[in-house]
Design an enzyme around this catalytic site. Structure first.
Site, short mmCIF file in Angstrom:
data_model
loop_
_atom_site.label_atom_id
_atom_site.label_comp_id
_atom_site.label_asym_id
_atom_site.label_seq_id
_atom_site.Cartn_x
_atom_site.Cartn_y
_atom_site.Cartn_z
CE LYS A 110 -6.22 -8.39 -1.87
NZ LYS A 110 -6.16 -7.77 -0.56
CE LYS A 142 -12.37 -3.02 0.49
NZ LYS A 142 -13.07 -3.60 1.61
CE LYS A 165 -4.39 -1.62 1.78
NZ LYS A 165 -5.48 -1.45 2.73
P1 TYM Z 1 -10.31 -5.91 4.20
O1 TYM Z 1 -11.36 -4.90 4.47
O2 TYM Z 1 -9.24 -5.61 3.23
O3 TYM Z 1 -10.96 -7.26 3.74
C1 TYM Z 1 -11.99 -7.88 4.49
C2 TYM Z 1 -11.87 -9.39 4.47
O4 TYM Z 1 -11.99 -9.88 3.14
C3 TYM Z 1 -10.88 -10.73 2.84
N1 TYM Z 1 -10.56 -10.57 1.41
C4 TYM Z 1 -10.44 -11.61 0.55
N2 TYM Z 1 -10.58 -12.94 0.73
C5 TYM Z 1 -10.40 -13.73 -0.38
N3 TYM Z 1 -10.10 -13.24 -1.60
C6 TYM Z 1 -9.95 -11.91 -1.81
N4 TYM Z 1 -9.66 -11.43 -3.02
C7 TYM Z 1 -10.13 -11.02 -0.70
N5 TYM Z 1 -10.07 -9.67 -0.55
C8 TYM Z 1 -10.32 -9.42 0.75
C9 TYM Z 1 -9.76 -10.22 3.72
O5 TYM Z 1 -8.77 -11.21 3.92
C10 TYM Z 1 -10.51 -9.88 4.98
O6 TYM Z 1 -10.70 -11.04 5.78
N6 TYM Z 1 -7.19 -5.73 8.09
C11 TYM Z 1 -8.49 -6.19 7.68
C12 TYM Z 1 -9.64 -5.61 8.49
C13 TYM Z 1 -9.52 -5.81 9.97
C14 TYM Z 1 -9.64 -7.03 10.66
C15 TYM Z 1 -9.52 -6.70 12.05
C16 TYM Z 1 -9.84 -8.35 10.25
C17 TYM Z 1 -9.33 -4.83 10.90
N7 TYM Z 1 -9.32 -5.37 12.16
C18 TYM Z 1 -9.59 -7.68 13.03
C19 TYM Z 1 -9.91 -9.34 11.26
C20 TYM Z 1 -9.77 -8.98 12.62
C21 TYM Z 1 -8.71 -5.76 6.22
O7 TYM Z 1 -8.12 -4.84 5.75
O8 TYM Z 1 -9.67 -6.39 5.59
#
Ligand code: TYM
Length: 329
Positions: A193, A196, A112
């Protein structure tokens, strides 16, 4: 035995099929047996610049998508991260236990921040706040996609570090990463991957894409040269990705899918996949619009936050006592 489960999704744009398959679908499954906390992580979203109106809209949208996908707010706690102030406070405390070197090694931060002139400090300490999110409920299980695995490993190290310095206190959490679907790939490049933040909307299926857009995006999805519908991510990353999506949304196994399309070309398979996706997402979209127009979200989020706050406040008090903070009275 019932475990504590926590996860979160950032309200930073339209959610994709990757978020659904890698995360939300498992949230719904886990809530049947476990005590669950599902947040909309708005404090994480602001680690990159957000337009205030868009942040508000996306926050409500993610909460409504949770419910539309089947998360039951009576059984699970659904809330905004910023409504439970203890996250920010424990986030700071955990930041002080985290080494710069650990944060520098995080691949998400490297991705990022690469090529940017100016990178916010919040983006750098993001994993410490994420660790606090998890530890503040002493979560046992954290359902996430593959891309969050490294953050989970750091969380485990930080829990262990706290316990070592201040006495056994935090549960060391386990990641819950699905075998199929943990990394849904982009529709225009099977090595990237699905995300969004990709500027090409044809590269992802948004959960709120209308049926015809979904069909069109699948029919235009890049496929490997060759003809056979065979699961082999190393040599056929694109068709394998589409097969994973098919499996996750139809309940069929990869083998059943391979058998069904044996001897056929990609066209028929893609057409059917479009229909499988529409059948999965259309009912979800209907529920989503009902929830948004019902006006029920505000109360649901307030109740979820209140229950979460009670648990979080107790943990935070325990942390502060162990670390030597003077009590208020
Ligand atoms: P974020 O918002 O980027 O994504 C949310 C969840 O979706 C999963 N994900 C995917 N899984 C499979 N294939 C994909 N292409 C794909 N894109 C996204 C992510 O792995 C995630 O599980 N850091 C986290 C948010 C967060 C969090 C937490 C998660 C903040 N605090 C505590 C768990 C526990 C994030 O940026 O997710």
């Amino acid at each position: 035995m019932a475990k504590k489960v926590l996860s979160g999704i950032q309200p930073s744009g339209s959610l994709t099929l990757g978020n659904y398959i890698g995360a939300i679908k498992n949230f719904v499954k886990l809530q049947e047996e476990h005590e669950c906390y599902f947040m909309v992580v708005d404090l994480h979203a602001i680690t990159v610049s957000q337009d205030p109106a868009a942040l508000r809209e996306n926050s409500e949208s993610v909460a409504a998508l949770y419910l539309a996908a089947g998360i039951d707010p009576v059984v699970s706690n659904v809330y905004m991260q910023s409504h439970v102030q203890q996250h920010a406070e424990l986030g700071w405390i955990i930041t002080t236990l985290t080494a710069m070197g650990e944060l520098e090694r995080m691949t998400q931060f490297k991705d990022k921040s690469s090529g940017k002139d100016s990178v916010g400090a919040g983006l750098f300490v993001y994993p410490s706040l994420m660790a606090a999110d998890i530890l503040i409920y002493n979560a046992d299980l954290v359902p996430v996609g593959e891309d969050q695995k490294q953050h989970l490993e750091l969380t485990r190290d930080l829990a262990g570090r706290f316990n070592h310095r201040f006495g056994e206190f935090f549960t060391v959490p386990e990641p819950y990463i699905p075998e199929v679907g943990a990394r849904i790939m982009s529709l225009d490049d099977g090595t990237k991957k699905m995300s969004k933040s990709n500027p090409n909307p044809g590269s992802y299926i948004a959960l709120l894409d209308p049926p015809d857009v979904i069909r069109k995006k699948i029919s235009r999805a890049t496929t490997d040269s060759g003809r056979e519908v065979i699961f082999d991510p190393a040599t056929k990353p694109e068709i394998s990705n589409l097969m994973s999506i098919y499996a996750e949304c139809s309940g069929m196994t990869l083998q059943q899918i391979a058998d069904r399309y044996e001897g056929q070309m990609y066209g028929g398979f893609k057409k059917d996949l479009g229909e499988v996706l529409v059948a999965t997402l259309e009912p979800l979209q209907q529920k989503y619009h009902e929830i948004r127009s019902s006006g029920a979200l505000t109360d649901i989020l307030a109740e979820g936050a209140e229950r979460a706050r009670n648990v979080a406040a107790q943990t935070l008090a325990g942390v502060k006592e162990r670390m030597g903070f003077l009590p208020l009275r």
